[in-house]
Design an enzyme around this catalytic site. Sequence first.
Site, short mmCIF file in Angstrom:
data_model
loop_
_atom_site.label_atom_id
_atom_site.label_comp_id
_atom_site.label_asym_id
_atom_site.label_seq_id
_atom_site.Cartn_x
_atom_site.Cartn_y
_atom_site.Cartn_z
N ASP A 69 0.81 -1.22 0.00
CA ASP A 69 0.00 0.00 0.00
C ASP A 69 0.85 1.27 0.00
OD1 ASP A 69 0.93 -0.57 2.57
OD2 ASP A 69 -1.05 -1.04 3.35
N ASN A 138 -7.33 -3.02 14.35
CA ASN A 138 -8.71 -3.33 13.98
C ASN A 138 -8.78 -4.54 13.04
OD1 ASN A 138 -7.73 -2.36 11.59
ND2 ASN A 138 -9.13 -0.62 11.42
N HIS A 140 -7.08 -4.94 10.22
CA HIS A 140 -6.84 -4.70 8.79
C HIS A 140 -5.57 -5.40 8.30
CE1 HIS A 140 -4.59 -0.60 9.45
NE2 HIS A 140 -3.72 -1.58 9.40
N GLU A 145 -9.72 -2.16 5.47
CA GLU A 145 -10.29 -1.90 6.79
C GLU A 145 -11.52 -2.79 7.00
OE1 GLU A 145 -8.49 -0.21 8.63
OE2 GLU A 145 -7.97 1.78 7.91
C1 F6R Z 1 1.51 -1.56 6.07
C2 F6R Z 1 0.24 -2.25 6.17
C3 F6R Z 1 -0.54 -2.28 7.45
C4 F6R Z 1 0.32 -2.56 8.68
C5 F6R Z 1 -0.52 -2.49 9.95
C6 F6R Z 1 0.31 -2.66 11.20
O1 F6R Z 1 2.05 -1.70 4.78
O2 F6R Z 1 -0.19 -2.78 5.21
O3 F6R Z 1 -1.56 -3.25 7.35
O4 F6R Z 1 0.92 -3.82 8.57
O5 F6R Z 1 -1.18 -1.26 10.01
O6 F6R Z 1 1.13 -1.54 11.35
P1 F6R Z 1 2.18 -1.45 12.57
O7 F6R Z 1 3.19 -2.50 12.32
O8 F6R Z 1 2.76 -0.06 12.45
O9 F6R Z 1 1.40 -1.68 13.81
#
Ligand code: F6R
Length: 251
Positions: A69, A138, A140, A145
């Site tokens: 992303d 959450n 995701h 989401e």
């Molecule tokens: C990032 C992504 C997100 C993260 C998730 C956890 O490329 O796709 O799904 O893996 O938000 O983020 P952290 O590791 O910062 O808690």
Amino acid sequence: MAMQIVVRHDVQEAARYVADQIAKHLVANPATVMGLATGETMRPVYARLRHLFASGEAPSAAFTSFNLDEFIGVPTAHPGSFHAYMEDELFRHVVDPEGRCFLPDGLADDPVAAAALYETLIAKAGGIDLQLLGIGRNGHIGFNEPGAPFDGRTAAVNLSLQTCQVMQGFDGDQPDRAITMGIGTIMEARRCLLLATGEAKADAVFAMLEQAPSTACPASVLQGHPDLIIVLDRHAAGRLTDSLLKIADQS
Ligand code: F6R
């Protein structure tokens, strides 16, 4: 369900396990097509991978990668962009990343067309061999989401309020849209490797693994993936029940 759960004592050991898995793929096939993730969880993984590249224990010159992303409207040089993150954490430590290390183009005039192009690039590369994933509080994966369709393709999406609140690297100018691989895109990866660490992820890990798959927890779709490795530290595994822990590798 071919799922392997690995629980390690702390963040460093869990991250090391993940990096070593990536290295194993690269040694077996230096031209592996990887799906990459950003976020705080992945920093120790990339640190270990950089070490393995520098020591020659894993080859870095021939892989192709597609990040999950990127934010829409954030300049690539902005420290909060995923382009900047990947450059710092990995790409400037690999040989000639140009033309083989891709992220979605969050600056495209037409994000819908940019998302479609990304799907084409992944298909042209032969699909993803190994998809690295983190998980949001959450549930995701990527920026899919809660409520995102399980068959979704790469798309321009809105970020949830919760995701915006925990976002790092922005000074009150948080982006609220992103281009993300869809859940359907992620599920086509031949192997998925998810890392979750810390107590803040324990509820999401519980919902992902212990509850029936539901779009309320996007990561729960992974229960249906044919080749899945979930790596946790003991805090992220804190809510798992004995029935799952007894099949986990807790060495
Ligand atoms: C990032 C992504 C997100 C993260 C998730 C956890 O490329 O796709 O799904 O893996 O938000 O983020 P952290 O590791 O910062 O808690």
